[in-house]
Motif scaffolding. Structure first.
Motif, PDB file in Angstrom:
ATOM      1  N   UNK A 249       1.072  -1.691  -0.067  1.00  0.00           N
ATOM      2  CA  UNK A 249      -0.440  -0.327   0.122  1.00  0.00           C
ATOM      3  C   UNK A 249       0.542   1.246   0.135  1.00  0.00           C
ATOM      4  N   UNK A 250       2.033   1.212  -0.998  1.00  0.00           N
ATOM      5  CA  UNK A 250       2.825   2.618  -1.185  1.00  0.00           C
ATOM      6  C   UNK A 250       3.133   2.786  -2.241  1.00  0.00           C
ATOM      7  N   UNK A 251       3.862   3.624  -2.218  1.00  0.00           N
ATOM      8  CA  UNK A 251       3.707   4.167  -3.568  1.00  0.00           C
ATOM      9  C   UNK A 251       5.838   3.925  -3.725  1.00  0.00           C
ATOM     10  N   UNK A 252       6.437   2.780  -3.337  1.00  0.00           N
ATOM     11  CA  UNK A 252       7.328   2.256  -3.927  1.00  0.00           C
ATOM     12  C   UNK A 252       7.087   1.218  -5.317  1.00  0.00           C
ATOM     13  N   UNK A 253       7.782   1.402  -6.387  1.00  0.00           N
ATOM     14  CA  UNK A 253       7.962   0.233  -7.210  1.00  0.00           C
ATOM     15  C   UNK A 253       7.937  -1.113  -7.167  1.00  0.00           C
ATOM     16  N   UNK A 254       7.434  -2.428  -6.780  1.00  0.00           N
ATOM     17  CA  UNK A 254       7.460  -3.759  -7.508  1.00  0.00           C
ATOM     18  C   UNK A 254       7.319  -4.529  -8.933  1.00  0.00           C
ATOM     19  N   UNK A 255       8.151  -5.340  -8.753  1.00  0.00           N
ATOM     20  CA  UNK A 255       8.146  -5.572 -10.591  1.00  0.00           C
ATOM     21  C   UNK A 255       7.488  -6.796 -10.075  1.00  0.00           C
ATOM     22  N   UNK A 256       6.980  -7.807 -12.091  1.00  0.00           N
ATOM     23  CA  UNK A 256       6.788  -8.845 -11.658  1.00  0.00           C
ATOM     24  C   UNK A 256       6.845  -9.230 -13.537  1.00  0.00           C
ATOM     25  N   UNK A 257       7.638 -10.954 -13.668  1.00  0.00           N
ATOM     26  CA  UNK A 257       7.699 -10.640 -14.681  1.00  0.00           C
ATOM     27  C   UNK A 257       6.530 -10.910 -15.428  1.00  0.00           C
ATOM     28  N   UNK A 258       5.763 -11.301 -16.632  1.00  0.00           N
ATOM     29  CA  UNK A 258       4.385 -11.660 -16.760  1.00  0.00           C
ATOM     30  C   UNK A 258       4.800 -12.211 -18.276  1.00  0.00           C
TER      31      UNK A 258
END
Length: 397
Positions: A249-258
């Motif tokens: 619930x932050x404004x920090x980015x997270x990423x994942x390959x799709x």
């Protein structure tokens, strides 16, 4: 004697030359659209084609560039869709945060999640060339192709293209597409980046929203493949996209390959189907158009002449969904309940047919579907028979 006649001495031929297929198709689509400009398709509308690939109505109207929202409004079933202004502003703010400092954070995520074996991006091994928005869409497409060509010729460097412009041919008309970003890896591979404002909680996000993002990214990959095919050697276009979302619930980015292979296959088939929309249009009566300015009766007749395949998923992807849902309910079609139910019921396509088969009034008892329905009806009657009268009535309400 030459096998070709002398054009100077021979009379002009009176045999009409048929128009090229592409020209004839565009002319036919313009007739169906009526005296209004074609509505340009974008990645979101192209991605929505994959939600219900069996719908001939959507294929024809999208291929002709018809404004389905205006048609739905005229038919009295306006669509309720679109992002809130708050969500749009929040998305722009998050995207700007992810791309600041020359896209350093975005390239770090691409390295970490897509290509960890490559050298890490750094001040000397990463670049973000400017892509001017001047000159119109065609000029932007040309500049993007040039930037991709230059990046492919610079091995060992990470390159981030911010909002490049791509094009994809849709039924003979170019659709202009603008992905959030494209990353060129040090080995020359190209990857699409989708930046969304919905959260990624504990490493996962809402499946429906991820699916929509994947369908949209697949459209960008197909457009990138067209650019890559014009280069020699052709760079590899990754079948995975990098999905970037706020972490928890932050404004920090997270990423994942799709993985996009399923979406790519469906979208390829649907785009190929759009090139055959004249076959779908053949069922229309002569003179029928989808011009939203005509009377609702004439417009409704034209729309109903094209077979539809309504499913509940259409509500989030098609402007005509409410109109098609109302018609499906009027006809008692089981597709209004859901695709999975429709698949289980085989040749029973209406609710009345299902109820008749369950009650033993119709259907072949040897049919596994009919036998299963009758068994389910018997179990229901048995269960309800054990309930006292008042309670049983409440169950049926």
């Amino acid at each position: 004697m030459s096998e070709f006649p002398d054009s100077a001495s021979s009379p002009p031929s009176t045999v009409p030359v048929p128009p090229k297929r592409g020209t004839a198709l565009r002319h036919r689509l313009a007739e169906l659209r009526g005296p209004v400009p074609a509505k340009a398709m974008d990645a979101r509308s192209l991605a929505a084609l994959a939600v219900n690939p069996g719908c001939g109505r959507r294929a024809l109207l999208d291929g002709a560039g018809v404004d389905k929202g205006a048609v739905a409004e005229r038919l009295g079933a306006p669509a309720v869709s679109g992002q809130s202004q708050f969500a749009i502003v929040r998305g722009h703010a998050f995207e700007a945060r992810v791309k600041r400092d020359g896209g350093a954070e975005l390239l770090r995520l691409a390295h970490e999640r897509l290509d960890p074996s490559a050298p890490a991006p750094g001040p000397d091994t990463a670049r973000m060339p400017p892509l001017s928005a001047a000159g119109g869409q065609e000029a932007r497409v040309a500049r993007t192709a040039l930037a991709l060509r230059e990046a492919a010729a610079a091995p060992g460097v990470w390159t981030l293209l911010d909002h490049p412009m791509l094009s994809l041919d849709v039924a003979g008309t170019p659709a202009f597409l603008e992905p959030d970003a494209v990353v060129v890896h040090p080995d020359g591979r190209w990857s699409v980046v989708e930046i969304k404002s919905f959260p990624m909680i504990d490493g996962s996000a809402e499946p429906a929203k991820v699916g929509a993002a994947a369908r949209q990214a697949a459209v960008y990959v197909l457009a990138l493949e067209r650019v890559a095919a014009r280069l020699d050697p052709a760079p590899e276009v990754d079948h995975r996209a990098l999905l970037v979302c706020p972490k928890d619930f932050s404004n920090l980015p997270a990423a994942a390959p799709v993985d996009l292979r399923k979406q790519l296959s469906v979208t390829r088939r649907q785009l190929a189907r759009l090139t055959r929309v004249e076959e779908i249009a053949a069922v229309l009566p002569e003179g029928a158009t989808f011009d939203a300015e005509q009377s609702p009766g004439s417009l409704g007749a034209a729309v109903e002449a094209v077979p539809a395949a309504y499913a509940p998923e259409c509500l989030s992807a098609c402007e005509l969904a409410f109109h098609c849902r109302a018609r499906a309910r009027e006809q008692g079609a089981v597709t209004a309940i859901g695709r999975s139910v429709r698949g289980e019921l085989g040749g029973l396509t209406t609710v009345d047919a299902v109820l008749a088969a369950a009650a033993g009034q119709a259907g072949d008892p040897a049919d596994p579907t009919v036998a299963a329905l009758r068994r389910a009806a018997a179990l229901r009657d048995e269960a309800l028979g054990a309930v006292p009268g008042p309670a049983r009535g409440s169950v049926l309400c």
